[in-house]
Design an enzyme around this catalytic site. Structure first.
Site, PDB file in Angstrom:
ATOM      1  N   ALA A 220       0.844  -1.194   0.000  1.00  0.00           N
ATOM      2  CA  ALA A 220       0.000   0.000   0.000  1.00  0.00           C
ATOM      3  C   ALA A 220       0.876   1.239   0.000  1.00  0.00           C
ATOM      4  CB  ALA A 220      -0.889   0.024   1.249  1.00  0.00           C
TER       5      ALA A 220
ATOM      6  N   GLY B 160      -7.119  18.162   8.021  1.00  0.00           N
ATOM      7  CA  GLY B 160      -8.032  17.037   8.294  1.00  0.00           C
ATOM      8  C   GLY B 160      -7.531  16.097   9.368  1.00  0.00           C
TER       9      GLY B 160
ATOM     10  N   TYR C 270      -5.728   8.771   1.998  1.00  0.00           N
ATOM     11  CA  TYR C 270      -5.201   7.452   2.387  1.00  0.00           C
ATOM     12  C   TYR C 270      -6.297   6.596   3.005  1.00  0.00           C
ATOM     13  CZ  TYR C 270      -3.182   3.976   5.531  1.00  0.00           C
ATOM     14  OH  TYR C 270      -2.925   2.809   6.212  1.00  0.00           O
TER      15      TYR C 270
ATOM     16  N   THR D 276      -6.686  -0.773   8.314  1.00  0.00           N
ATOM     17  CA  THR D 276      -6.264   0.191   9.331  1.00  0.00           C
ATOM     18  C   THR D 276      -7.450   0.729  10.134  1.00  0.00           C
ATOM     19  OG1 THR D 276      -5.348   2.424   9.586  1.00  0.00           O
ATOM     20  CG2 THR D 276      -6.326   1.941   7.472  1.00  0.00           C
ATOM     21  N   ASP D 277      -7.179   1.144  11.355  1.00  0.00           N
ATOM     22  CA  ASP D 277      -8.236   1.768  12.166  1.00  0.00           C
ATOM     23  C   ASP D 277      -8.667   3.123  11.588  1.00  0.00           C
ATOM     24  OD1 ASP D 277      -5.987   3.276  12.845  1.00  0.00           O
ATOM     25  OD2 ASP D 277      -6.164   2.980  15.001  1.00  0.00           O
ATOM     26  N   GLU D 278      -7.841   3.664  10.672  1.00  0.00           N
ATOM     27  CA  GLU D 278      -8.183   4.984  10.107  1.00  0.00           C
ATOM     28  C   GLU D 278      -9.458   4.948   9.282  1.00  0.00           C
ATOM     29  OE1 GLU D 278      -5.158   7.483   8.537  1.00  0.00           O
ATOM     30  OE2 GLU D 278      -3.661   6.784   9.965  1.00  0.00           O
TER      31      GLU D 278
ATOM     32  N   LYS E 224      -8.095   3.048   1.705  1.00  0.00           N
ATOM     33  CA  LYS E 224      -8.087   1.791   2.477  1.00  0.00           C
ATOM     34  C   LYS E 224      -9.522   1.314   2.733  1.00  0.00           C
ATOM     35  CE  LYS E 224      -4.968  -0.102   4.052  1.00  0.00           C
ATOM     36  NZ  LYS E 224      -4.100  -1.176   3.476  1.00  0.00           N
TER      37      LYS E 224
HETATM   38  P1  NAD Z   1       5.126   0.798   4.195  1.00  0.00           P
HETATM   39  O1  NAD Z   1       4.848   2.053   3.456  1.00  0.00           O
HETATM   40  O2  NAD Z   1       6.259   0.738   5.144  1.00  0.00           O
HETATM   41  O3  NAD Z   1       5.345  -0.402   3.149  1.00  0.00           O
HETATM   42  C1  NAD Z   1       4.541  -0.567   2.033  1.00  0.00           C
HETATM   43  C2  NAD Z   1       5.246  -1.551   1.090  1.00  0.00           C
HETATM   44  O4  NAD Z   1       4.387  -1.773  -0.050  1.00  0.00           O
HETATM   45  C3  NAD Z   1       6.582  -1.065   0.542  1.00  0.00           C
HETATM   46  O5  NAD Z   1       7.527  -2.114   0.538  1.00  0.00           O
HETATM   47  C4  NAD Z   1       6.263  -0.649  -0.907  1.00  0.00           C
HETATM   48  O6  NAD Z   1       7.353  -0.777  -1.805  1.00  0.00           O
HETATM   49  C5  NAD Z   1       5.172  -1.670  -1.229  1.00  0.00           C
HETATM   50  N1  NAD Z   1       4.306  -1.226  -2.325  1.00  0.00           N
HETATM   51  C6  NAD Z   1       3.740   0.012  -2.480  1.00  0.00           C
HETATM   52  N2  NAD Z   1       3.022   0.028  -3.611  1.00  0.00           N
HETATM   53  C7  NAD Z   1       3.121  -1.215  -4.154  1.00  0.00           C
HETATM   54  C8  NAD Z   1       2.596  -1.806  -5.332  1.00  0.00           C
HETATM   55  N3  NAD Z   1       1.804  -1.125  -6.162  1.00  0.00           N
HETATM   56  N4  NAD Z   1       2.900  -3.097  -5.598  1.00  0.00           N
HETATM   57  C9  NAD Z   1       3.687  -3.808  -4.757  1.00  0.00           C
HETATM   58  N5  NAD Z   1       4.234  -3.294  -3.641  1.00  0.00           N
HETATM   59  C10 NAD Z   1       3.940  -2.000  -3.345  1.00  0.00           C
HETATM   60  O7  NAD Z   1       3.758   0.426   4.905  1.00  0.00           O
HETATM   61  P2  NAD Z   1       3.496  -0.274   6.326  1.00  0.00           P
HETATM   62  O8  NAD Z   1       3.506   0.760   7.374  1.00  0.00           O
HETATM   63  O9  NAD Z   1       4.353  -1.476   6.438  1.00  0.00           O
HETATM   64  O10 NAD Z   1       1.983  -0.726   6.125  1.00  0.00           O
HETATM   65  C11 NAD Z   1       1.680  -2.004   5.577  1.00  0.00           C
HETATM   66  C12 NAD Z   1       0.172  -2.160   5.528  1.00  0.00           C
HETATM   67  O11 NAD Z   1      -0.364  -2.064   6.839  1.00  0.00           O
HETATM   68  C13 NAD Z   1      -0.523  -1.073   4.711  1.00  0.00           C
HETATM   69  O12 NAD Z   1      -1.569  -1.698   3.984  1.00  0.00           O
HETATM   70  C14 NAD Z   1      -1.081  -0.115   5.747  1.00  0.00           C
HETATM   71  O13 NAD Z   1      -2.245   0.500   5.265  1.00  0.00           O
HETATM   72  C15 NAD Z   1      -1.374  -1.066   6.894  1.00  0.00           C
HETATM   73  N6  NAD Z   1      -1.320  -0.496   8.256  1.00  0.00           N
HETATM   74  C16 NAD Z   1      -0.220   0.205   8.664  1.00  0.00           C
HETATM   75  C17 NAD Z   1      -0.148   0.661   9.987  1.00  0.00           C
HETATM   76  C18 NAD Z   1       1.065   1.416  10.501  1.00  0.00           C
HETATM   77  O14 NAD Z   1       1.037   1.911  11.634  1.00  0.00           O
HETATM   78  N7  NAD Z   1       2.158   1.532   9.749  1.00  0.00           N
HETATM   79  C19 NAD Z   1      -1.205   0.419  10.870  1.00  0.00           C
HETATM   80  C20 NAD Z   1      -2.333  -0.284  10.411  1.00  0.00           C
HETATM   81  C21 NAD Z   1      -2.353  -0.751   9.098  1.00  0.00           C
HETATM   82  O1  DAU Z   2      -3.615   4.153  12.668  1.00  0.00           O
HETATM   83  C1  DAU Z   2      -2.969   3.381  11.704  1.00  0.00           C
HETATM   84  C2  DAU Z   2      -2.214   4.287  10.752  1.00  0.00           C
HETATM   85  O2  DAU Z   2      -1.102   4.799  11.472  1.00  0.00           O
HETATM   86  C3  DAU Z   2      -1.767   3.576   9.489  1.00  0.00           C
HETATM   87  O3  DAU Z   2      -2.904   3.182   8.759  1.00  0.00           O
HETATM   88  C4  DAU Z   2      -0.879   4.480   8.634  1.00  0.00           C
HETATM   89  O4  DAU Z   2      -0.372   3.757   7.533  1.00  0.00           O
HETATM   90  C5  DAU Z   2       0.274   4.969   9.479  1.00  0.00           C
HETATM   91  O5  DAU Z   2       1.071   5.864   8.729  1.00  0.00           O
HETATM   92  C6  DAU Z   2      -0.233   5.639  10.750  1.00  0.00           C
HETATM   93  O6  DAU Z   2      -0.914   6.880  10.427  1.00  0.00           O
HETATM   94  P1  DAU Z   2      -0.679   8.223  11.278  1.00  0.00           P
HETATM   95  O7  DAU Z   2      -1.032   9.363  10.435  1.00  0.00           O
HETATM   96  O8  DAU Z   2      -1.299   8.104  12.613  1.00  0.00           O
HETATM   97  O9  DAU Z   2       0.936   8.092  11.486  1.00  0.00           O
HETATM   98  P2  DAU Z   2       2.102   9.188  11.440  1.00  0.00           P
HETATM   99  O10 DAU Z   2       3.327   8.496  11.940  1.00  0.00           O
HETATM  100  O11 DAU Z   2       2.188   9.863  10.114  1.00  0.00           O
HETATM  101  O12 DAU Z   2       1.634  10.250  12.504  1.00  0.00           O
HETATM  102  C7  DAU Z   2       1.360   9.891  13.836  1.00  0.00           C
HETATM  103  C8  DAU Z   2       0.886  11.145  14.563  1.00  0.00           C
HETATM  104  O13 DAU Z   2       1.991  12.060  14.677  1.00  0.00           O
HETATM  105  C9  DAU Z   2      -0.193  11.908  13.823  1.00  0.00           C
HETATM  106  O14 DAU Z   2      -1.109  12.465  14.775  1.00  0.00           O
HETATM  107  C10 DAU Z   2       0.554  13.032  13.108  1.00  0.00           C
HETATM  108  C11 DAU Z   2       1.705  13.315  14.048  1.00  0.00           C
HETATM  109  N1  DAU Z   2       2.963  13.760  13.377  1.00  0.00           N
HETATM  110  C12 DAU Z   2       3.455  13.018  12.349  1.00  0.00           C
HETATM  111  C13 DAU Z   2       4.607  13.395  11.702  1.00  0.00           C
HETATM  112  C14 DAU Z   2       5.146  12.576  10.544  1.00  0.00           C
HETATM  113  C15 DAU Z   2       3.622  14.892  13.835  1.00  0.00           C
HETATM  114  O15 DAU Z   2       3.185  15.551  14.793  1.00  0.00           O
HETATM  115  N2  DAU Z   2       4.784  15.278  13.203  1.00  0.00           N
HETATM  116  C16 DAU Z   2       5.293  14.581  12.138  1.00  0.00           C
HETATM  117  O16 DAU Z   2       6.339  14.988  11.575  1.00  0.00           O
END
Ligand code: NAD
Ligand code: DAU
Length: 338
Positions: A88, A283, A158, A130-132, A162
């Site tokens: 993703a 947002g 985003y 995701t919870d989002e 999702k």
């Molecule tokens: P990430 O951005 O670290 O990794 C995403 C990976 O997907 C990368 O390796 C990228 O190269 C690959 N990718 C992107 N587009 C692609 C495509 N078209 N084809 C094949 N590969 C592709 O993301 P993450 O944080 O590891 O998140 C993984 C999944 O978990 C996502 O679906 C995200 O929505 C979900 N998620 C993330 C979090 C979080 O806190 N990071 C929480 C809940 C759910």
């Molecule tokens: O809740 C699950 C989600 O968590 C996943 O679905 C997303 O892929 C993942 O990116 C994450 O989303 P958030 O937007 O919550 O994560 P992020 O790390 O970007 O930001 C976490 C919080 O911190 C958010 O309230 C924004 C704030 N933030 C983020 C950045 C990058 C800052 O204050 N400063 C920053 O520079």
């Protein structure tokens, strides 16, 4: 022997899932598919992350999940027991800058994988969501949590992408009988997270004595889960989850952003004067909070890592693996092909 297709396995959670599964099930064969294009789609993938995994019973395939020909050829060649879709575009800020690629990968990519499941009779599809998708909760109602029946109510391109993918998964299950499950997890943290996300960004900036950009007043709340606990939940859903069901994953670990940032500064011995309050994210969701009662009651899942232990382990990992994230900051990782 189980043959599992892990999409997005060169990213944060996908790679941790591969390592988790290799540790837990040494008899599994994991195939990882990843984006091949040298553009914004590939920035989050990092082959250095998979160096250790590639020593095991593992195959890496360069590929884009939106590329039907590649995905179908792979599914025809390999007889998969399951697809777990992590691939993703995952960063909210980037979705505000450029929504289009989010719609392409997150929605159309999911559709290609679901079609592959149907065409090749793959017995299981798991969508990592995701919870989002539930939107946000107010700060003054700590009694409210997201359950699986909370209405979808998205805020960013985003989360809208999702949520669209989730709706598609459910539609395929109902219309075609696709054996699919969905998990919706809260914010993850741990090793191999790209240093654009809050925790690794703040660690890397603090270590470099750079300003730490906190959005708005830093009061937004996230429900943090150590990445291995997420991987464990997905493994349990694959083993015993019921198709057609959604499972929320979260560990009741809510923290305001500013408190997370202060914790990091203290742990690395840096001064709070590095904190700088910057313009808020448009947002910006106020509070996320998961009710994990269903996965606990039905599958027996509980998180194992307390935040204090998990954040220390994560900071130690970033301290001991500076090369990994410095190669990202320098851009060197983009050229690495193993
Ligand atoms: P990430 O951005 O670290 O990794 C995403 C990976 O997907 C990368 O390796 C990228 O190269 C690959 N990718 C992107 N587009 C692609 C495509 N078209 N084809 C094949 N590969 C592709 O993301 P993450 O944080 O590891 O998140 C993984 C999944 O978990 C996502 O679906 C995200 O929505 C979900 N998620 C993330 C979090 C979080 O806190 N990071 C929480 C809940 C759910
Ligand atoms: O809740 C699950 C989600 O968590 C996943 O679905 C997303 O892929 C993942 O990116 C994450 O989303 P958030 O937007 O919550 O994560 P992020 O790390 O970007 O930001 C976490 C919080 O911190 C958010 O309230 C924004 C704030 N933030 C983020 C950045 C990058 C800052 O204050 N400063 C920053 O520079």
């Amino acid at each position: 022997m189980k043959n599992i297709l892990v999409t997005g396995g060169a990213g944060f959670i996908g790679s941790n899932f591969i390592y988790y599964m290799q540790r837990k099930h040494p008899d599994y064969r994991l195939v990882c598919i990843r984006l091949v294009c040298i553009d914004a789609l590939t920035y989050a993938g990092n082959l250095y992350t998979l160096d250790e995994a590639r020593k095991g019973n593992f195959r890496f395939v360069l590929g884009d999940i939106t590329d039907r020909k590649t995905v179908f050829a792979l599914c025809n060649e390999e007889k998969f027991d399951a697809i777990v879709n992590f691939a993703a575009e995952s960063h909210v800020d980037r979705s505000i800058e450029n929504p289009e690629v989010f719609l392409k990968t997150n929605i159309l990519g999911t559709q290609v994988l679901l079609d592959a499941c149907n065409k090749f009779d793959i017995p299981r599809y798991h969508q990592v969501s995701t919870d989002e998708v539930y939107g946000d909760l107010p700060l003054d109602r700590p009694d409210l949590f997201f359950t699986e029946t909370t209405p979808i109510h998205t805020s960013s391109p985003y989360s809208a992408s999702k949520a669209s993918a989730d709706l598609l998964v459910m539609a395929y299950h109902r219309t075609f009988g696709t054996p699919a499950t969905i998990s919706r997890c809260s914010n993850n943290y741990g090793p191999y997270q790209f240093p654009e996300k809050l925790i690794p960004l703040m660690i890397s900036k603090a270590l470099a004595d750079e300003k730490l950009p906190v959005y708005g007043e830093g009061l937004n709340v996230r429900d943090w889960l150590y990445v291995d606990d997420h991987c464990k939940a997905i493994d349990m859903i694959l083993e015993n989850g019921k198709v057609g069901e959604v499972y929320n994953i979260g560990g009741h670990n809510e923290k305001a952003n500013i408190d997370v940032v202060k914790t990091i500064l203290k742990a690395v011995g840096k001064d709070e004067s590095l904190i700088t309050y910057v313009k808020d994210r448009p947002g910006h969701d106020m509070r996320y909070a998961i009710d994990p009662a269903k996965i606990h009651a039905e599958l027996g899942w509980t998180p194992e890592t307390l935040f204090n232990d998990g954040i220390q382990k994560t900071i130690d990992w970033y301290l001991n693996n500076r090369e990994w994230w410095q190669k990202i900051l320098s851009g060197e990782y983009k050229n690495y092909r193993g």
